[in-house]
Design an enzyme around this catalytic site. Structure first.
Site, PDB file in Angstrom:
ATOM      1  NE  ARG A 141      -4.361 -36.492 -73.483  1.00 28.44           N
ATOM      2  CZ  ARG A 141      -5.758 -36.954 -74.128  1.00 28.44           C
ATOM      3  NH1 ARG A 141      -5.983 -38.424 -74.007  1.00 28.44           N
ATOM      4  NH2 ARG A 141      -6.574 -36.165 -74.492  1.00 28.44           N
ATOM      5  CB  ALA A 194      -6.820 -24.290 -82.637  1.00 29.75           C
ATOM      6  CE1 TYR A 211      32.037 -13.242 -94.961  1.00 30.54           C
ATOM      7  CE2 TYR A 211      33.145 -15.308 -93.693  1.00 30.54           C
ATOM      8  CZ  TYR A 211      32.493 -13.996 -93.727  1.00 30.54           C
ATOM      9  OH  TYR A 211      32.219 -13.440 -92.582  1.00 30.54           O
ATOM     10  N   GLY A 241     -13.944 -25.886 -71.845  1.00 26.55           N
ATOM     11  CA  GLY A 241     -15.104 -26.833 -72.672  1.00 26.55           C
ATOM     12  C   GLY A 241     -15.265 -26.191 -74.010  1.00 26.55           C
ATOM     13  CG  ASP A 289      -7.456 -32.859 -82.029  1.00 28.11           C
ATOM     14  OD1 ASP A 289      -8.438 -32.950 -82.630  1.00 28.11           O
ATOM     15  OD2 ASP A 289      -7.358 -33.227 -80.890  1.00 28.11           O
TER      16      ASP A 289
END
Length: 463
Positions: A14, A8, A386, A79, A103
């Site tokens: 892209r 991962a 409040y 790699g 992915d």
């Protein structure tokens, strides 16, 4: 033990996003979470995630898992082989090691289990999961001879005939622990990409006479990888169809599945009807025979049986049986609606409990309050909670009546059957059965309009 290595660390350039690719979401779950679900085999398994720039994000999200950081730089190898080698100290010789990319969120646990079963039954030293697709461009090809697996060839290194092969490497591998450790040490970057390929481990084992294999999976959609936001949307539609089909088979009525988003893990009872643009997300449970219609978002909430929700937002709230909500209501965190409550048009409830059969029909804000049973909350009522520095709570007990356009200024208590006259601003407690009126005396001025007309005419003449 099964050791699963999830790769991962990809930069995901892209995706054109500051967010890591594996942390983008499909049906409100990260891409990576789908892979983790698919490879979680219980006590006899362990997951190792190889991270990159997303290391600290993943470390915070999964503190119980082993996260390895893949450094990125000029003199650091690239790699899948290098990424996997970072996990080598976590792997024992007797382990079965599963390696896959982070992915591919459409992968199913059943497919992974079947692949591992074949790998073990065949007593392979290394195996790869393959799939056939119409357009194999961009993928490593599975090379066979006489239908027997020979090797994996990356597209950049393939010749013209090899590029015509339609059986591709899915990026999912299984190894015996010892064989993977040994072959990782023998990798080199003598290829066109100058990278260390995990696929070469299969080739090394094959060349050494070890037993290697490729097992084909017939469902190509499961291996759809995501590289950009268009592919993310495509995967989202596939997952939406898969998830909604499951709910409908189990008894949920979904009028238009293409516009209905249900996060996996949500629980919905039989005969509940969902129509319109509905999103049901997070840790949500919905009971039987409910109607959810229009544009709704329900998140991290528990909803009982026979509830109607119309064009409304429900966040981190609890709703009991028979409640009717909307249209255009908003339940903010920690809203608790008891049985048969009615919350109507443009009513907001936050951090409050609303008792059985209480009604707030329209245009009201109920915040930081405890409302009893059978209370009527009129149009335009505001619970003023409040003071500019602190939040305060108000209590309205059973059978009280809050007239329209009233302000309940916390902290106050309105006892049983207390009545608040319309237009009142309540700053003090109201006793049982009392009528509380707080407003100025009405003054009517006869002839005012005629006098105003005469005055306005004189002003015009003067100008």
């Amino acid at each position: 033990m099964i050791k699963t290595v999830i790769l991962a660390a990809g930069e995901g350039t892209r995706m054109k996003s500051e967010k890591s690719k594996v942390l983008h979401k499909i049906l409100n779950k990260t891409i990576l979470s789908y892979i983790i679900d698919a490879v979680n085999f219980g006590d006899d398994s362990e997951i190792i995630i190889v991270a990159g720039k997303n290391y600290y994000d993943l470390k915070n999200m999964y503190p119980e898992m082993i996260i390895k950081k893949q450094e990125i730089g000029k003199n650091i190898p690239y790699g899948t082989g290098y990424a996997t080698s970072l996990c080598i100290d976590e792997i024992k010789g007797g382990d079965t090691v599963l390696v896959l990319n982070g992915d591919i969120p459409l992968i199913k646990k059943e497919s992974i289990s079947e692949f591992l079963r074949k790998h073990k039954e065949n007593d392979d030293d290394g195996s790869v999961l393959s799939v056939k697709i119409k357009d194999p461009s961009g993928y490593g090809r599975i090379v066979r001879k006489n239908n027997e697996f020979v090797k994996i060839i990356e597209e950049k290194d393939a010749d013209e005939n090899q590029r015509k092969i339609d059986e591709i490497n899915s990026g999912i591998y299984a190894f015996k622990g010892k064989e993977l450790k040994d072959s990782l040490k023998k990798l080199n970057s003598k290829n066109k990409s100058k990278e260390l390929y995990l696929t070469d481990c299969i080739g090394i084992l094959n060349s050494e006479g070890k037993k290697v294999n490729a097992f084909e999976n017939k469902n190509y959609k499961e291996f759809f990888g995501i590289n950009n936001k268009y592919e993310l949307s495509f995967a989202n539609e596939i997952m939406r169809e898969r998830v909604n089909e499951k709910y409908m088979i189990e008894g949920v009525i979904i009028e238009n599945p293409s516009i209905t988003t249900i996060q996996p893990g949500v629980k919905i009872g039989n005969d509940t009807e969902i129509s319109g643009c509905v999103s049901i997300l997070g840790n949500t449970t919905i009971g039987k025979n409910c109607i959810i219609k229009g544009s709704c978002r329900i998140e991290n909430s528990q909803i009982g049986d026979n509830v109607i929700i119309d064009n409304s937002i429900i966040e981190e709230s609890k709703i009991e049986n028979g409640v009717d909500i909307g249209p255009f209501s908003h339940l903010r965190p920690n809203a608790m609606l008891k049985e048969n409550v009615h919350i109507g048009n443009f009513v907001e409830v936050k951090n409050s409990t609303v008792g059985e059969k209480t009604k707030a029909g329209h245009l009201a804000y109920i915040g930081d309050s405890d409302i009893g049973k059978n209370v009527n909350i009129g149009c335009g009522v505001i619970f003023v909670n409040y003071d500019g520095t602190f939040k305060h709570r108000s209590i309205v007990k059973d059978n009280a009546f809050i007239g329209s356009n009233s302000n309940i200024v916390a902290p106050v208590t309105i006892e049983n059957e207390g009545y608040i006259a319309a237009g009142s601003t309540i700053t003090e407690n109201v006793a049982k059965g009392e009528l509380s009126i707080e407003r100025s005396k009405q003054i009517n001025k006869p002839g005012y309009v005629e006098k105003k007309k005469i005055r306005d005419e004189k002003l015009k003449e003067e100008k």
